[in-house]
Motif scaffolding. Structure first.
Motif, PDB file in Angstrom:
ATOM      1  N   ARG A   1       0.966  -1.084  -0.137  1.00 17.26           N
ATOM      2  CA  ARG A   1      -0.167  -0.027  -0.105  1.00 17.26           C
ATOM      3  C   ARG A   1       0.686   1.180  -0.083  1.00 17.26           C
ATOM      4  O   ARG A   1       1.800   1.075   1.042  1.00 17.26           O
ATOM      5  CB  ARG A   1      -0.855   0.023   1.171  1.00 17.26           C
ATOM      6  CG  ARG A   1      -1.878   1.257   1.187  1.00 17.26           C
ATOM      7  CD  ARG A   1      -2.491   1.072   2.863  1.00 17.26           C
ATOM      8  NE  ARG A   1      -3.506   2.017   2.580  1.00 17.26           N
ATOM      9  CZ  ARG A   1      -4.761   1.853   3.313  1.00 17.26           C
ATOM     10  NH1 ARG A   1      -5.049   0.900   3.981  1.00 17.26           N
ATOM     11  NH2 ARG A   1      -5.532   3.037   3.126  1.00 17.26           N
ATOM     12  N   VAL A   2       0.851   2.233  -1.005  1.00 24.80           N
ATOM     13  CA  VAL A   2       1.522   3.284  -1.134  1.00 24.80           C
ATOM     14  C   VAL A   2       0.667   4.326  -0.944  1.00 24.80           C
ATOM     15  O   VAL A   2      -0.380   4.837  -1.749  1.00 24.80           O
ATOM     16  CB  VAL A   2       2.376   3.343  -2.303  1.00 24.80           C
ATOM     17  CG1 VAL A   2       2.769   4.589  -2.637  1.00 24.80           C
ATOM     18  CG2 VAL A   2       3.073   2.134  -2.400  1.00 24.80           C
ATOM     19  N   PRO A   3       0.960   5.166   0.144  1.00 28.71           N
ATOM     20  CA  PRO A   3      -0.050   6.598   0.390  1.00 28.71           C
ATOM     21  C   PRO A   3       0.289   7.538  -1.034  1.00 28.71           C
ATOM     22  O   PRO A   3       1.418   7.434  -1.569  1.00 28.71           O
ATOM     23  CB  PRO A   3       0.745   7.250   1.634  1.00 28.71           C
ATOM     24  CG  PRO A   3       1.311   6.125   2.329  1.00 28.71           C
ATOM     25  CD  PRO A   3       1.890   5.301   1.317  1.00 28.71           C
ATOM     26  N   ASP A   4      -0.670   8.191  -1.384  1.00 25.17           N
ATOM     27  CA  ASP A   4      -0.902   9.347  -2.264  1.00 25.17           C
ATOM     28  C   ASP A   4      -2.015  10.173  -2.090  1.00 25.17           C
ATOM     29  O   ASP A   4      -2.994   9.810  -1.569  1.00 25.17           O
ATOM     30  CB  ASP A   4      -1.212   8.370  -3.850  1.00 25.17           C
ATOM     31  CG  ASP A   4      -1.068   9.276  -4.956  1.00 25.17           C
ATOM     32  OD1 ASP A   4      -1.949  10.208  -4.846  1.00 25.17           O
ATOM     33  OD2 ASP A   4      -0.186   9.119  -5.734  1.00 25.17           O
ATOM     34  N   PRO A   5      -1.480  11.343  -2.264  1.00 25.84           N
ATOM     35  CA  PRO A   5      -2.623  12.324  -1.852  1.00 25.84           C
ATOM     36  C   PRO A   5      -3.942  12.571  -2.645  1.00 25.84           C
ATOM     37  O   PRO A   5      -4.977  12.752  -2.174  1.00 25.84           O
ATOM     38  CB  PRO A   5      -1.988  13.720  -2.334  1.00 25.84           C
ATOM     39  CG  PRO A   5      -0.347  13.449  -2.385  1.00 25.84           C
ATOM     40  CD  PRO A   5      -0.236  12.247  -2.662  1.00 25.84           C
TER      41      PRO A   5
END
Length: 150
Positions: free
Chosen positions: A128-132
């Protein structure tokens, strides 16, 4: 006396039910047997044989009986499940391969030559990669190139 045999699919359902009831994550179970996350989930759902020592750890952690442990250790039948293909999440993977499969094949041939990516000598990872704009799902397929040999 030996326990009655159950299928790997039934064992997978029991594992998942017990996991949820006990409040364990898949990641916790993977860490408890020191195996990769995606492999662990696939194995515990019936797609790989689980080494006996690992199956026993899972059985003990989740309070499962010897029939589940025995089923986890058996060799699976790896067949397509047409019903699973209609699940919206799984369907998106099929859709991605439908759209990009031919392009990936062309790129494999251009970069490596005539051959395939192995799904046997294979690793898969999930992150899971945080992204705005909304978190991203990253799935990495890492397969050995196998040239066709004539």
């Amino acid at each position: 006396m030996t326990a009655a045999a159950i299928s790997k699919v039934q064992a997978g359902e029991l594992v998942n039910d017990a996991r949820i009831a006990a409040g364990h994550t898949w990641r916790e179970l993977a860490e408890s047997i020191d195996k990769p996350l995606v492999w662990t989930v696939a194995a515990l759902l019936g797609k790989h044989p689980v080494p006996r020592d690992c199956a026993e750890i899972i059985g003990e952690t989740l309070g499962l009986g010897s029939e589940v442990i025995a089923a986890l250790t058996r060799q699976p039948y790896r067949i397509a499940d047409d019903g699973l293909a209609t699940d919206p999440t799984v369907y998106r993977f099929h859709e991605a391969i439908d759209v990009y499969g031919q392009a990936l094949k062309e790129l494999i041939h251009e970069e490596f030559g005539d051959g395939i990516m192995s799904a046997i000598n294979f690793n898969i990872d999930f992150a899971r990669v945080p992204d705005p704009a909304g978190d991203r799902v990253v799935v990495t397929f890492n397969g050995k190139f196998l040239p066709y040999q004539w």
